[in-house]
Design an enzyme around this catalytic site. Structure first.
Site, PDB file in Angstrom:
ATOM      1  N   SER A   4       0.812  -1.207   0.000  1.00  0.00           N
ATOM      2  CA  SER A   4       0.000   0.000   0.000  1.00  0.00           C
ATOM      3  C   SER A   4       0.851   1.265   0.000  1.00  0.00           C
ATOM      4  O   SER A   4       1.593   1.531  -0.934  1.00  0.00           O
ATOM      5  CB  SER A   4      -0.958  -0.038   1.200  1.00  0.00           C
ATOM      6  OG  SER A   4      -1.902   0.994   1.132  1.00  0.00           O
TER       7      SER A   4
ATOM      8  N   ASP B 263      -2.243   6.298  -3.291  1.00  0.00           N
ATOM      9  CA  ASP B 263      -1.101   5.575  -2.733  1.00  0.00           C
ATOM     10  C   ASP B 263      -0.749   4.434  -3.684  1.00  0.00           C
ATOM     11  O   ASP B 263      -1.318   4.322  -4.774  1.00  0.00           O
ATOM     12  CB  ASP B 263      -1.394   5.069  -1.318  1.00  0.00           C
ATOM     13  CG  ASP B 263      -2.520   4.049  -1.271  1.00  0.00           C
ATOM     14  OD1 ASP B 263      -3.298   3.967  -2.231  1.00  0.00           O
ATOM     15  OD2 ASP B 263      -2.626   3.323  -0.268  1.00  0.00           O
TER      16      ASP B 263
ATOM     17  N   ASP C 173      -1.260   1.220  -3.983  1.00  0.00           N
ATOM     18  CA  ASP C 173      -2.237   0.254  -4.509  1.00  0.00           C
ATOM     19  C   ASP C 173      -3.598   0.886  -4.770  1.00  0.00           C
ATOM     20  O   ASP C 173      -4.560   0.191  -5.090  1.00  0.00           O
ATOM     21  CB  ASP C 173      -2.373  -0.953  -3.585  1.00  0.00           C
ATOM     22  CG  ASP C 173      -3.009  -0.618  -2.244  1.00  0.00           C
ATOM     23  OD1 ASP C 173      -2.942   0.554  -1.822  1.00  0.00           O
ATOM     24  OD2 ASP C 173      -3.562  -1.524  -1.595  1.00  0.00           O
TER      25      ASP C 173
ATOM     26  N   ASP D  64      -5.961   2.228  -2.976  1.00  0.00           N
ATOM     27  CA  ASP D  64      -7.161   2.131  -2.145  1.00  0.00           C
ATOM     28  C   ASP D  64      -7.366   3.397  -1.327  1.00  0.00           C
ATOM     29  O   ASP D  64      -8.406   3.577  -0.705  1.00  0.00           O
ATOM     30  CB  ASP D  64      -7.138   0.887  -1.252  1.00  0.00           C
ATOM     31  CG  ASP D  64      -5.961   0.839  -0.296  1.00  0.00           C
ATOM     32  OD1 ASP D  64      -5.074   1.722  -0.363  1.00  0.00           O
ATOM     33  OD2 ASP D  64      -5.904  -0.101   0.529  1.00  0.00           O
TER      34      ASP D  64
END
Length: 440
Positions: free
Chosen positions: A97, A235, A237, A239
């Site tokens: 992440s 960010d 990834d 999410d």
């Protein structure tokens, strides 16, 4: 207490605690635990140099257990969640992440949702006992590389087609050299938005490096220098999503939830007239929602706990100050791209600028501090912390939250109140105590 899983899957330093062996064992444990109900596992990764290595290890473990594996390649976490929900399948995302590239992680999904703490504990038990499930050679799972990107792209476009026409906003986007960069043009381009993408040249080592949602200064300067109407930060990834207003100010998840909540209510989408957030959200958000007749419920830190409460309450909007925002009628998890598009729709809906919408949401002085420690569990269990907390109990409009990071070797402190001086004093006192405990 879980030993491998934190608040967002398994996450650690690559080739130290997060190894190829552990990734293979997780893949095997997932295959073994979920058979025979599930026979398909989708994999996705962000742009870290360790991603492909760990993805192959997971695939080997799962296939050895008799599970068919399909790689989606570089793909966002929420996109994989969508695919597993649509296909009623399992999924594992290889991503840390927002963390730097020295870290990577493994997040397990089942039919679109992150698996529960109870399931993680059962998977841990299989892994830590050293159990491996080897199926008959005729039953070894196939490995496919057939990207499911287009399914997700088409879905998101269908949600916002014709809803963002004539927005006329000049938008800057920072994808943090991460997974969003692989699909952002396909979505924003199809919606005919006026945008420019920054930090989309991943080399395996620059993900989240002085860019993206954890380092907003870069995009803040670009927005001001080049006269953008707003900026959008993702960010690694994707999410998480944060915004930058035209003056370079960061608009965090609290403010995004606040302004979107009012639109959802007017659209008839805000079920139960409530939102769910965590103990880290600012008191100003709670005050603003109360004034507008919207209920706020809090959970422990972690978007999975926000989701659990949303499902329990049959509500649809929740999230974290850090930018994980869940629109449960759109996605089964926090989705940065959907959050960005919902917010652009909200700006159009109210015919106001981002700064006009957010300026009416109060923000109490709040200080967040992360302290790297050798043993976070030793620190957090020290009784002296509870003793110090009592000193600040009972102070009106004042909060202190001390917790361990679920993804790093850190203790996090949050202090919040009307008085900035008291907030600073509290942070200093707790910081000194934590460092003393860790050094003993």
């Amino acid at each position: 207490m879980k030993k491998l899983f934190g608040t967002d899957g398994i996450r650690d330093i690559v080739n130290e605690n997060l190894t190829v062996d552990l990734a293979m064992r997780l893949g095997n444990a997932v295959g073994s635990f979920f058979k025979p109900k599930y026979t398909k596992l989708y994999l996705a990764r962000d742009t870290r140099n360790s991603g492909k290595l760990l993805e192959m290890a997971v695939a080997v473990g799962a296939a050895a257990a008799g599970i068919e594996v399909e790689s989606c390649g570089i793909f966002t976490t929420p996109a994989l969640a969508y695919v597993t929900h649509k296909e009623k399948a399992l999924g594992i995302v290889i991503s840390a992440s927002h963390n730097p590239p020295i870290y990577n992680g493994l997040k397990v999904f089942c039919e679109g949702y992150k698996v529960s703490d109870e399931t993680e504990e059962k998977l841990e038990d299989i892994i830590l006992k050293g159990l491996m499930d080897y199926c008959n050679y005729r039953e070894i799972g196939k490995y496919l590389e057939d990207s499911a990107k287009q399914e997700y792209i088409d879905y998101v476009i269908s949600l916002y087609k014709d809803k963002l026409d004539e927005t006329n906003l000049k938008i800057a986007i920072d994808v943090a050299h991460g997974a969003a960069g692989a699909i952002i043009d396909s979505i924003f381009g199809a919606l005919s938005l006026n945008y420019h993408v920054y930090n989309n040249e991943p080399n395996g080592f620059n993900i989240n490096d002085n860019c993206g949602s954890t380092s907003p200064d870069f995009l803040s300067k670009k927005v001001k220098e080049k006269g953008y109407d707003l900026g959008i930060l993702f960010d690694g990834d994707a999410d998480r999503c944060l915004f930058i207003d035209r003056y370079g100010n960061v608009v965090d998840g609290d403010h995004l939830m606040a302004i979107n909540a009012l639109k959802l209510r007017k659209q008839g989408r805000l079920k139960k007239n409530l939102i769910v957030t965590t103990v880290m959200s600012n008191l100003g958000l709670e005050e603003y929602l109360n004034k507008n007749g919207i209920i706020l419920l809090r959970t422990d830190v972690g978007d999975k706990y926000v989701l659990e409460r949303l499902l329990k309450e049959e509500a649809i909007l929740g999230g974290e100050q850090s930018g994980h925002v869940i629109f449960l009628d759109r996605s089964t998890t926090g989705d940065g791209i959907i959050t960005a598009l919902e917010t652009l729709e909200t700006i159009k809906f109210f015919s106001k600028s981002l700064e006009e919408l957010t300026s009416v949401v109060p923000k109490y002085p709040q200080y967040l501090k992360n302290i790297t420690v050798k043993d976070k569990f030793k620190v957090i269990n020290d009784k002296r912390l509870e003793g110090l907390k009592k000193k600040y109990e009972g102070i009106e409009n004042f909060r202190i939250v001390v917790r361990t990071s679920g993804t790093e070797h850190k203790v996090r402190i949050m202090s919040e109140g009307i008085s900035k001086e008291l907030v600073d004093e509290c942070i200093t006192e707790f910081s000194n105590l934590i460092e003393n405990i860790d050094n003993e």
